[in-house]
Design an enzyme around this catalytic site. Structure first.
Site, PDB file in Angstrom:
ATOM      1  CE  LYS A  74      -2.808   0.789   3.758  1.00 31.40           C
ATOM      2  NZ  LYS A  74      -3.023   2.320   4.186  1.00 31.40           N
ATOM      3  CB  SER A  75       3.725   2.311   2.109  1.00 35.79           C
ATOM      4  OG  SER A  75       3.106   2.170   3.582  1.00 35.79           O
ATOM      5  CG  ASP A  95       0.662   0.181   9.426  1.00 34.26           C
ATOM      6  OD1 ASP A  95       0.304   0.962  10.428  1.00 34.26           O
ATOM      7  OD2 ASP A  95       0.995   0.450   8.440  1.00 34.26           O
ATOM      8  CE  LYS A 151      -0.264   4.244  12.889  1.00 33.03           C
ATOM      9  NZ  LYS A 151       0.775   5.019  11.953  1.00 33.03           N
ATOM     10  NE  ARG A 153      -4.955  -0.071  13.210  1.00 29.52           N
ATOM     11  CZ  ARG A 153      -4.307   0.333  12.028  1.00 29.52           C
ATOM     12  NH1 ARG A 153      -3.056   0.288  11.880  1.00 29.52           N
ATOM     13  NH2 ARG A 153      -5.141   0.045  10.871  1.00 29.52           N
TER      14      ARG A 153
HETATM   15  C1  S3P Z   1       2.678   4.684   6.126  1.00 28.33           C
HETATM   16  C2  S3P Z   1       3.162   5.320   7.552  1.00 28.33           C
HETATM   17  C3  S3P Z   1       2.582   4.872   8.860  1.00 28.33           C
HETATM   18  C4  S3P Z   1       1.650   3.775   8.681  1.00 28.33           C
HETATM   19  C5  S3P Z   1       0.505   3.982   7.530  1.00 28.33           C
HETATM   20  C6  S3P Z   1       1.239   3.923   6.305  1.00 28.33           C
HETATM   21  C7  S3P Z   1       3.173   5.379   4.951  1.00 28.33           C
HETATM   22  O1  S3P Z   1       2.241   5.794   9.448  1.00 28.33           O
HETATM   23  O2  S3P Z   1       0.997   3.510   9.693  1.00 28.33           O
HETATM   24  O3  S3P Z   1      -0.313   2.652   7.368  1.00 28.33           O
HETATM   25  O4  S3P Z   1       2.652   4.906   3.930  1.00 28.33           O
HETATM   26  O5  S3P Z   1       3.765   6.415   4.800  1.00 28.33           O
HETATM   27  P1  S3P Z   1       3.017   6.842  10.158  1.00 28.33           P
HETATM   28  O6  S3P Z   1       3.935   7.591   9.177  1.00 28.33           O
HETATM   29  O7  S3P Z   1       1.769   7.934  10.516  1.00 28.33           O
HETATM   30  O8  S3P Z   1       3.440   6.271  11.301  1.00 28.33           O
END
Ligand code: S3P
Length: 427
Positions: free
Chosen positions: A21-22, A310, A337, A341
Site C-alpha cells: 500500500k505505501s 501496522d 490510526k 488500535r
Molecule cells: C505509512 C506510514 C505509517 C503507517 C501507515 C502507512 C506510509 O504511518 O502506519 O499505514 O505509507 O507512510 P505513520 O507515518 O503515521 O506512522
C-alpha cells in the site's frame, strides 16, 4: 458484511501477497510529479490506493489500466488549475503526503476524507508546512484542510514522532522548494519515499535518521510494486500459531525499515526462513516460509516500533500463543490510526477470551492462552483490526463472528479468498 472465522487444522501451500500500500501510493503520486508518462506494475487495488489514483486524476493526470494491476499514467497536464478538491477517502497517507505536494503549488487545495479520516490528527503536517510558509484553514487541526499553496522556504525540521507520513510530507514540499530541506526523526521510519525519489533521480540524501532534499525534477520511469509485508503479516502470524502449518508467502517486500515483524518473530522463536531474496526498483523482496512454532514472550519497544507499527494488532494475536508476558511499549501513536488500535484491540480480544492489559502506550499479554471464541466482534471500520481478529478466530475453540468485515477492502480486498485457499478446515 459479517463473516465467521473458525478453527483451522493448518495452513498449507503458498500464497502471493498483494501489492504494498505505501509503495503503491508513492508510485502514483511520484509518477504524477514527473510530468511525463510512467507505467506501474502490480498497483494495489485497495480502496486507499484507488483514492490516490482519483486524486492524481483530479490534478490532471490520465490514468489507464493496461492490465489487471498495471497502470499507465500520463502526467503531462498536471497542476494546470488554481483550485482543487481532493477526496482522500479513508487514507491518511493520501491526506498527509498530498498536503506536502499541494503546499508548494500555486493553487488552493481542499483535502477531505471520510468520518474516520476527519478525526485523525493533522497538526503533525500542518505545523511544518506552515513553517515553510504554506497557509492552512482547518477544523481544529483536522480535515477538511484548505491549503493555500505557493513558493515555500526550506526548513531544518525535527519531527516529534517517527512517522513516514510526516517525513514524506515535508520531503515532498522540499522537492519543489529552492534550497535544502532537512528532516530529522527520533527513529528511522519507513523510507519508501526516499528510495523511490532517488530512483527517479531526485537530489535526496539519507544518513541514518536524517534526510536532506533539494528542489529536483523527477525523471519519468516505469515502476514495479512488491508485495506488502503488512498484509503478509496476517499469514506469517497465522502460520506460526495454527497447528500443523507450513506455508510460503511469496513476493514480500523486505525493506529493512518494514521488517520489524520478522525480527520480533525470530526473537520469539518462530520457525521462519527467507527464500530467494532479490532487489526490485530499489526495494528488497523475498519469499517467506513459516511453520507452526513454539513461541516465547518478548518486550517490543523503542526503535523497532515504527518498523512494525501496522503489524502490532496481529502481533497481539501472536503473543497469546507465546510462553510468558509479551509487552508492547512506546506505541502510543497506535491510538491515532484508522481506529484507537490499543483500546479497540483490547476490547475485542477480551471478548474472545484473551487476557490482555491496556497501557497508555501499548499493551501486555499473558501467554500461552486457550482462546474460547464464541463471540461477535467489531472492527471499528479498521481493516487491520478486522484481519487480526480473523487470524485470532483460526485458533479459537468456537467460531468468531466479525461484523463489517468489508473494511478489509481498504488495503487487502483479496484477504478472505487467499486465507481460505491455504487454511485446512476442521472436518
Ligand atoms: C505509512 C506510514 C505509517 C503507517 C501507515 C502507512 C506510509 O504511518 O502506519 O499505514 O505509507 O507512510 P505513520 O507515518 O503515521 O506512522
Amino acid at each position: 458484511m459479517n463473516i465467521i472465522s473458525e478453527k483451522s487444522k493448518g495452513l498449507r501451500g503458498s500464497v502471493t501477497i498483494p501489492s504494498d500500500k505505501s509503495i503503491s501510493h508513492r508510485s502514483a503520486m511520484f509518477a504524477a510529479l514527473t510530468g511525463g508518462v510512467c507505467e506501474i506494475e502490480n498497483y494495489s487495488l485497495g480502496a486507499d490506493c484507488i483514492s490516490t489514483l482519483n486524486i492524481i486524476k483530479e490534478l490532471g493526470a490520465q490514468v489507464d489500466f493496461i492490465g489487471e494491476k498495471h497502470l499507465k499514467i500520463n502526467a503531462v497536464d498536471v497542476f494546470k488549475k488554481d483550485r482543487y478538491k481532493l477526496d482522500c477517502g479513508n487514507s491518511g497517507t493520501s491526506m498527509r503526503l498530498f498536503s506536502g505536494i499541494m503546499a508548494s503549488r500555486e493553487a488552493e487545495s481542499t483535502l477531505f476524507g471520510d468520518e474516520s479520516l476527519s478525526k485523525r490528527p493533522m497538526k503533525r503536517v500542518i505545523l511544518p508546512l506552515e513553517l515553510m510558509g504554506a497557509k492552512f484553514k482547518h477544523n481544529d487541526y483536522k480535515a477538511p484542510l484548505i491549503i493555500q499553496g505557493g513558493e515555500l522556504f526550506p526548513i531544518d525540521y525535527k519531527t516529534p514522532m517517527a512517522s513516514a507520513q510526516v517525513k514524506s510530507c515535508i520531503l515532498l514540499a522540499g522537492l519543489n522548494t529552492a534550497g535544502e530541506t532537512k528532516v530529522t526523526e527520533p527513529y528511522v521510519s519507513r523510507d519508501h519515499t526516499e528510495r523511490m525519489l532517488k530512483y527517479l533521480d531526485a537530489d535526496i540524501v539519507t544518513d541514518g535518521n536524517v534526510t536532506k532534499i533539494r528542489k529536483s525534477k523527477l525523471t519519468p520511469k516505469n515502476l514495479k510494486v512488491c508485495g506488502d509485508i503488512s498484509s503478509a503479516a496476517f499469514f506469517m502470524v497465522a502460520g506460526a500459531v495454527v497447528p500443523d502449518s507450513d506455508i510460503i508467502i511469496q513476493n514480500v517486500g523486505l525493506n529493512p525499515t518494514r521488517t520489524g515483524i520478522l525480527e520480533i518473530m525470530l526473537r520469539m522463536g518462530a520457525d521462519i526462513e527467507i527464500l530467494d531474496k532479490r532487489l526490485e526498483c530499489n526495494e528488497e523482496v523475498g519469499d517467506i516460509r513459516v511453520k507452526t512454532s513454539e513461541l516465547k514472550a518478548v518486550t517490543i519497544e523503542g526503535a523497532v516500533i515504527p518498523r512494525l507499527i501496522d503489524e502490532l494488532p496481529v502481533i497481539a494475536v501472536l503473543a497469546t500463543q507465546a510462553e510468558g508476558t509479551t509487552i508492547v511499549k512506546d506505541a502510543q501513536d497506535l491510538r491515532n490510526k484508522e481506529s484507537d488500535r490499543i483500546k479497540c484491540l483490547v476490547t475485542e480480544l477480551r471478548k474472545i477470551g484473551v487476557d490482555i492489559e491496556e497501557t497508555q502506550d501499548g499493551f501486555a499479554i499473558e501467554g500461552k492462552q486457550n482462546l474460547k471464541g464464541a463471540a461477535e466482534v467489531e472492527c471499528y471500520h479498521d481493516h487491520r483490526l478486522a484481519m487480526s481478529l480473523y487470524v485470532a478466530g483460526l485458533i479459537c475453540e468456537k467460531p468468531v463472528c466479525i461484523n463489517e468485515f468489508q473494511w478489509v477492502d481498504i488495503s487487502f480486498p483479496e484477504f478472505l479468498p487467499l486465507m481460505q485457499a491455504v487454511s485446512v478446515k476442521l472436518n
